[in-house]
Design an enzyme around this catalytic site. Structure first.
Site, short mmCIF file in Angstrom:
data_model
loop_
_atom_site.label_atom_id
_atom_site.label_comp_id
_atom_site.label_asym_id
_atom_site.label_seq_id
_atom_site.Cartn_x
_atom_site.Cartn_y
_atom_site.Cartn_z
N SER A 91 0.86 -1.17 0.07
CA SER A 91 -0.08 0.02 -0.09
C SER A 91 0.85 1.29 -0.01
O SER A 91 1.93 1.28 0.26
CB SER A 91 -0.87 0.01 1.07
OG SER A 91 -1.48 1.46 1.53
N TYR A 97 -1.98 -0.94 10.65
CA TYR A 97 -1.97 -1.23 8.96
C TYR A 97 -0.79 -0.68 8.26
O TYR A 97 -0.35 -1.65 7.66
CB TYR A 97 -3.44 -0.36 8.59
CG TYR A 97 -3.47 -0.64 6.88
CD1 TYR A 97 -4.37 -1.95 6.50
CD2 TYR A 97 -3.10 0.33 5.99
CE1 TYR A 97 -4.15 -2.07 5.31
CE2 TYR A 97 -3.40 0.13 4.76
CZ TYR A 97 -3.88 -0.98 4.40
OH TYR A 97 -4.02 -1.30 3.06
#
Length: 248
Positions: free
Chosen positions: A143, A156
């Site tokens: 990401s 995350y």
């Protein structure tokens, strides 16, 4: 464009929706044989039935990426049916954002299990076959949050930084076996992943933000196709989508 994709045998985890589903469609339409895994059997079976009815080759296998045996079974079934595995796309992921002070420890554990261990289990399942073949391509999904850290996304971000680190280590280790690696780091993408944020204030703010800058899942699917279709002697280390504002 199907050059470099046609007749490839591709395994995709997290294929019941979002990025995985879009990629399965995109690659199948370009002639790849696609084996899709996810926990939601009804969704992947419906997707496989739809695409097979259109003349494409898609197989659905129920797979929870937190279970090493299930991931191994996904890959083993692929090799048994088609003789090889050309591409392993470790796509399954979770993003339940919340500040650390809210102590969402169960969510931390789940993210670690899916986002890190799920990728490792995919590598563990595919690598022996690819070494034996002396060919293959492992694509891991990180990401933009694997490059930065923002408040509310700390755990995350940590999982996605971990995916980049283990992917880079893998890249260096598998070169002697003619195995290629790619990391894909999307920015904000409009998928149902955002609906899984349990903290409603965080969810509302994130969805409002993402609606302004999000790319569609098709952009991700095309990036996977690009990575696969490159010549075998080209080692693409990372594809990164930078959004116009702070990333999600």
């Amino acid at each position: 464009m199907s050059q470099g994709i046609e007749n490839k045998v591709v395994v995709i985890t997290g294929a019941s929706s979002g990025l995985g589903e879009a990629t399965a469609r995109h690659l199948a339409e370009r002639g790849a044989t696609v084996i899709i895994g996810a926990r939601r059997t009804d969704r992947i079976e419906a997707l496989a039935a739809e695409l097979n009815a259109q003349g494409y080759k898609v197989v659905a296998v129920q797979t929870d990426v937190t279970d090493r045996d299930q991931v191994k079974n996904l890959v083993d079934i692929t090799v048994e049916q088609f003789g090889r595995i050309d591409v392993m796309l470790n796509n399954a992921g979770l993003m339940p954002l919340a500040p650390l002070e809210r102590l969402k420890v169960d969510e931390w554990d789940r993210m670690i299990d899916v986002n890190i261990k799920g990728v490792l289990y995919g590598i563990a399942a595919a690598l022996p076959h690819m070494k034996a073949q002396k060919s293959g391509h492992i694509i891991n999904v990180s990401s933009v949050y694997g490059h930065v850290v923002d408040p509310g996304a700390t755990v995350y971000c940590a999982t996605k930084h971990a995916v980049r680190a283990l992917s880079e280590g893998l890249r260096k280790e598998v070169k002697p076996y003619n195995i290629r690696t790619t990391i894909i780091s999307p920015g904000a993408v409009s998928t149902e992943l955002l609906e899984h944020i349990s903290e409603k204030d965080i969810q509302a703010g994130t969805m409002e933000f993402v609606s302004k800058i999000a790319i569609g899942p098709g952009t991700f699917a095309r990036s996977v196709a690009f990575a696969i279709s490159e010549p075998d002697d080209v080692d693409i280390n990372e594809i990164l989508f930078r959004p116009t504002a702070q990333p999600v």
